[in-house]
Scaffold this active site. Structure first.
Site, short mmCIF file in Angstrom:
data_model
loop_
_atom_site.label_atom_id
_atom_site.label_comp_id
_atom_site.label_asym_id
_atom_site.label_seq_id
_atom_site.Cartn_x
_atom_site.Cartn_y
_atom_site.Cartn_z
N TYR A 1 0.80 -1.24 0.00
CA TYR A 1 0.00 0.00 0.00
C TYR A 1 0.83 1.29 0.00
O TYR A 1 0.28 2.38 -0.09
CB TYR A 1 -0.94 0.00 1.20
CG TYR A 1 -1.89 -1.16 1.21
CD1 TYR A 1 -2.98 -1.19 0.32
CD2 TYR A 1 -1.71 -2.24 2.06
CE1 TYR A 1 -3.85 -2.26 0.31
CE2 TYR A 1 -2.59 -3.32 2.05
CZ TYR A 1 -3.65 -3.33 1.17
OH TYR A 1 -4.51 -4.39 1.15
N ASN B 1 -12.91 4.68 -1.38
CA ASN B 1 -12.06 3.50 -1.44
C ASN B 1 -12.70 2.49 -0.49
O ASN B 1 -12.50 2.56 0.72
CB ASN B 1 -10.64 3.82 -0.98
CG ASN B 1 -9.74 2.59 -1.02
OD1 ASN B 1 -10.24 1.46 -1.09
ND2 ASN B 1 -8.44 2.79 -0.97
N HIS C 1 -15.47 -6.09 -2.35
CA HIS C 1 -15.72 -7.42 -2.92
C HIS C 1 -16.85 -8.16 -2.23
O HIS C 1 -17.23 -9.24 -2.65
CB HIS C 1 -14.44 -8.24 -2.83
CG HIS C 1 -13.22 -7.44 -3.11
ND1 HIS C 1 -12.99 -6.87 -4.34
CD2 HIS C 1 -12.19 -7.02 -2.32
CE1 HIS C 1 -11.85 -6.17 -4.31
NE2 HIS C 1 -11.37 -6.25 -3.09
N ASP D 1 -25.82 -0.68 -2.25
CA ASP D 1 -27.19 -0.17 -2.22
C ASP D 1 -27.24 1.24 -1.64
O ASP D 1 -28.00 2.09 -2.11
CB ASP D 1 -28.08 -1.11 -1.40
CG ASP D 1 -28.37 -2.41 -2.13
OD1 ASP D 1 -28.04 -2.53 -3.33
OD2 ASP D 1 -28.91 -3.34 -1.50
N HIS E 1 -8.75 2.48 -5.66
CA HIS E 1 -7.97 1.46 -4.95
C HIS E 1 -6.50 1.82 -5.02
O HIS E 1 -5.99 2.12 -6.11
CB HIS E 1 -8.18 0.08 -5.58
CG HIS E 1 -9.59 -0.36 -5.56
ND1 HIS E 1 -10.22 -0.80 -4.43
CD2 HIS E 1 -10.54 -0.37 -6.53
CE1 HIS E 1 -11.48 -1.09 -4.70
NE2 HIS E 1 -11.70 -0.83 -5.97
N LEU E 2 -5.82 1.76 -3.91
CA LEU E 2 -4.40 2.12 -3.87
C LEU E 2 -3.55 1.13 -4.67
O LEU E 2 -2.77 1.51 -5.53
CB LEU E 2 -3.92 2.18 -2.42
CG LEU E 2 -4.49 3.36 -1.63
CD1 LEU E 2 -4.27 3.14 -0.14
CD2 LEU E 2 -3.84 4.67 -2.08
N SER E 3 -3.72 -0.15 -4.36
CA SER E 3 -2.99 -1.18 -5.11
C SER E 3 -3.85 -1.59 -6.31
O SER E 3 -5.05 -1.34 -6.32
CB SER E 3 -2.73 -2.39 -4.22
OG SER E 3 -3.96 -2.97 -3.82
N ARG F 1 -10.24 -10.51 -5.54
CA ARG F 1 -10.26 -9.05 -5.56
C ARG F 1 -10.59 -8.49 -6.95
O ARG F 1 -10.59 -7.28 -7.14
CB ARG F 1 -8.90 -8.49 -5.10
CG ARG F 1 -8.58 -8.77 -3.65
CD ARG F 1 -7.43 -7.92 -3.13
NE ARG F 1 -6.76 -8.59 -2.04
CZ ARG F 1 -7.06 -8.41 -0.74
NH1 ARG F 1 -7.99 -7.55 -0.39
NH2 ARG F 1 -6.42 -9.08 0.21
#
Lengths: 148, 148, 148, 148, 148, 148, 148, 148, 148, 148, 148, 148
Positions: free
Chosen positions: K26, K77, K83, K90, K103-105, K114
């Site tokens: 990360y 994020n 997932h 909703d 998403h960082l990675s 993922r």
């Protein structure tokens, strides 16, 4: 007298071999005969035809893109690209032209991997397994659809 | 003295990079060395060889189609197209020539998506993971098969 | 003069039947002929060979385990166990020896359940569909790999 | 008078326990009783019988291989190997003998992993869930098939 | 003397064609011969038989429902409905009668979609691939089961 | 003058509603118009036609079975049964007659569960998405096939 | 003083190699040390132990079958057979004895094909990834379970 | 002053149509505008840019291969090839250059077959659904990554 | 006073058996009682009711088709056809009438194959597992929906 | 004397109910008894223990995060979150602490959806089905691991 | 001067740990730095920002719900909840606000589980793998989208 | 006079938004109106009601756990948690109380991921797609079930 429709006929990879190889699968008719038969039929229907074959996905996409403005509909046998080319699907969808998908052999009765078509989802209709006459029937259907 | 067999050697996308990139996966040998080694071996076996590499699926199909009448067998490393090209499979099947499929790295021990090959189903055999020598072994096998 | 390498050749279930049954699938050559041919080739390559066949998974595992210390590489046709034996895979992995997997028929062009191999993931390479000569090619590849 | 047919009866892993364990699944009859009942029936049918049970896949394969030349058909309950042994399937296929597959309990109404059989694909037919009498019915069917 | 058992024999779609079409798959025997053979066997076993064939799922369900109270067991070849009819399964389950499922050809060695049966989960047992004699064996098994 | 061919036209469930419901999916033409159009086309082609529609799978099967001996080919729109009826497939296969499968809407561009057809595997060919004219094209193709 | 329980310890294929190979996966302890440690622990718990290792599925099944009457519980590391042997599962189930399944490495964090166990469904419990101490913990748990 | 980085911008099939077709999916901006906007941004960032579009997978691979030595990073919108080209992935991986994958529309909210990307596995990152600005953001990210 | 709504109540295969068989699954109430209870409730709600049961998919489709023009809504328990009939789904969709799907037992807590319904996709709503009262609740919901 | 290790014991949703509900699945022991038993064992092992239960995934993650710096290892029964929480997995992975996963009942012998664990992939080991003693065994294993 | 837009920045579970743990995945930047950087960028863009992090799905949903009326867009994020959380999806959909998922990675190059996001289907776009700068790019894109 | 039953009504995540957002999916009624309507209906039925909504899975589980001893049944709309929460399922199962699952929209006609419910497997019944009245119908059914 009906307006003169212009139809682009597109043949995918390996269809240039028609009539010379694997006749038990694809029949004895050559691509030239198919194109000639289609031209005769087009003349009867009062529409213009242009036929194009290539083994290159990129050239198919180039040609399909150019159809917009020049043609009123597309008759396509995507051959092996049917099952693998999202890019060809996107090109066809981008033209917004009505299109009919044709397969010489009945792909739904062959290997499992031939049962799915990326093209069908953007096609007006599909003709599979009727041999060379499938093209002619597809042309009739396309012209009839365009003239409605 | 045995008849002089003609073998077409076909290298798929990215194989032109051999020897310069990702040597930990594909090894240090260049494609020129592979072709040269194959030619030497062909000379020993008394057969003729023609080598061809391209990154274009369409050119591969064109070349494969022309093999019929000019060649007796095909030695092919379809590279990334192995897993995605039904059109290449159809071209190979259309020639009706015996073919051996070669992979430099062992595709069955790499990512899941490399475990399936559209080409294997129409191949005489498959050689995977034996590096550049896989080509030579494939040539030997192909020639032996043709001479039986 | 190169060091004398020792190679263990392992034949899995039903390969003792070679030459007598299902020749349309496996060919007319007997296992004795394959072993004899391999021994001749080994002599040319200056390496020692020991051949072993059994229908018992357990005996295969026993034998493979004993290879460590006695052999430099393994040439294996796991036959039906290819697709079902994690234990054999574990035994091969435990030896840490380079191994080449051989199949007489092209398993990738047969039934769906033969397309997956537990062995490939721990093999140096795979040779499939080249008949008895696949063993010889595998031996060449293994020896060449060991001598590098 | 009909020729004296020779039938090999093969029982797979754990069937030696019949009658003593899990009677709610497999019933109270012992394997000896099944074999004895089969022998009596064989006598009526004028055919010879040899019964064999083992918990070893390898021994099953050995025994099945030897059937060729000595027997005219095989009656087999592969038990747990039904669902996991490609090697046993290959052995049975290699004999080329007609075979009937028998299961005491109805495997198709048990756990999901018992619904698939590697043996069925090479069997003349399958009898599942009819208890010990399934063997007798299988013998009748096999003999009738061989006498046609 | 044993009580006179009543068995309902149910034949699903297309079985009326037996003996006249696709003999390479289903054999030369007609349905009338099968029913006649079953009646003879029933007489030997001291039980009564009623045979019913229809191509209509609904009629099959009607008939199966009426079996309760009139019959002691059911011998059924559901044919094509085997793989698609939950309603037929429910009808059979609702009767609570022991039933044996019969298939003339070995469905487990045919197309993938024939490997699953909705009926097997509520059946006493399954007989597949033993031809017309499968019915007779099924009748024997059913009667024996009922008489225990 | 060509021999007078007899073609059976079979319409599956809900096709009696054509023209009155869901015109955005199936179009405004009624089944009577389709049948009338087909009859006119049949007259041009010099062949005889019989049209049949039912919502009952069983009646479809009965009718298809009777086609053998009375008809030379079948033109069928199996409608919802396309995706669920193995029994209808078996009936069609049993006739051994060439058949063309027609769908008014392009089923391959609709819900996922409409992408698979049990009928295609036994059909000469498939026409999907060309509306009522699909029937006419199918008739042309069928007649042409029969006359070759 | 508690009754002297008898526990059978069963080690599957390749576990004889412990301590000598792949220590990064399985650790440095030998099987003899594990058995010795288990015996010491058994002595403390006042129970008797018998240890057994084999690479043969058949011998494992033979041994497990003999446990009934001689042993009160089973401690088993099925190794590679965990994922492939229905026959071993059936043998264990047939004994009706409580059993604990042990894995040295954490199979659930390794290759996908090691995530499923045929044995777990008939086990009291599973210990995975705790190395040699997993055996001892399993023994404790089994004895405690038997003494409740 | 930072070193002048060279970035290759690669546009896949059909992106030449941007601005003229399917604006509801891809927006009104043309590719020329995107390239011009990117060049302006590149000037601000003090880096050099070269833009390339083609409908040919082979040309994309050729161009990507040539990037090594000439460029420091790649910004790519693989379009339809995202989901189907292992060969393009291999080319990108072979360069060893950091790359950012851009999609104009949010492919993860479109058809199921667009949810998987062969390219993502070798990309630094992915930007999806942010329209033309996604390119600019990708360029910023790539440059920032290269300058760290 | 509210307009008099007409509701068609449709019961699928085997529901005629209610009250007499498998009460542990479906309860002790008969179909006559359910219909009578529904009629009483309909009277309270000021609407008319017609109830229909059949084991024939074809008759269900016929009846559903006739509902258009005669009825304002449909209350249906498709029973076993829920999971297998695309044709019934098509018939219901063709009427364009609001429909409520009812199941006596909770199909979502039974066998896996009962978890999917072809009908739900065209239903207003689904009531599962509430026994005979599920029908009444469904009627209330349908009437309330129609009166809004 | 060994250093005093600190272990965090984490109990997931519904474990507060232990001993009062579903004893046939989870046994009669309360969570307080388990914690008390674990504390006693910890005292013997010379390590400190802190126990924590919550039904809130968020609180579990908070607590796990705080473990770094305060604890040397984690013993966790993630209960229902085992199968659904990637966030909990990420928290555990972020601590970098060794962890043992415990389940009271044998999750691998229960419903299919309990066979997969998001936690196992980041765990040292898994103990399943050994009841309350599973915690104690897990503690022993964790401490032993930490002391090596 | 542009209207002052209000953007809600939402960080999911474990993002509070940024900069202190798993920097190889990360990166070294802390969440405070990211928020501070975003605030500075927001000031440049003339918009207001509010940042929120929690490990609790419920609090995330509460906060997202309150965004309607108070904010013009959401930058999120969702971390591990990406997932697994339909409830978060909703909530986001219920606000009807444009949102960008960060998403960082590069989640598409990590574990298979993922690769799927419940959030993407309701997002304007996705930015994955560009580290902390992904947030800033997402903010730019969101503001630009809102100002069009 | 019937005993006064106590029913717990549980609303999952985002249901607090009812009536204010996405009315095209969930309708115009607010949660307060639903609760008020349910209370009125409860008064008619002579039973007590307590209503609870939260966006927190943990609070839902806490509340459900406390229902045992205080309530006789549970009426639950798990909303987004329906498809993802094993922990909520476990809590509901642990109470052993009869429960009815309600969904306002017909989840079976929405996205594929909404077709599966972890709750249904432990529910008495399911009501889907009947809007706010689904709650009232569920209450009626639950009370009727409890009073039998």
């Amino acid at each position: 007298m009906p307006e003169s429709l212009r139809i682009l006929v597109v043949h995918g990879p390996n269809l240039n071999l028609l009539g010379s190889r694997e006749p038990e699968v694809y029949g004895p008719t050559t691509l030239a005969q198919i194109d000639s038969d289609l031209s005769a039929r087009a003349a009867e229907l009062g529409c213009e035809l242009e036929c194009f074959q290539t083994n290159h996905e990129g050239l198919l996409i180039d040609r399909v893109q150019q159809a917009l403005g020049s043609f009123d509909g597309i008759l396509i046998n995507p051959a092996g690209l049917t099952h693998t080319s999202v890019a060809l699907r996107d090109a066809l969808a981008a033209t917004g032209l009505p299109l009919v998908e044709v397969h010489l052999s009945n792909v739904f009765a062959r290997e499992e991997f031939r049962h799915h078509s990326y093209i069908s989802g953007v096609a007006l209709g599909v003709i599979s397994g009727l041999g060379p006459r499938g093209y002619r029937l597809g042309l009739d259907a396309l012209v009839e659809h365009l003239r409605r």
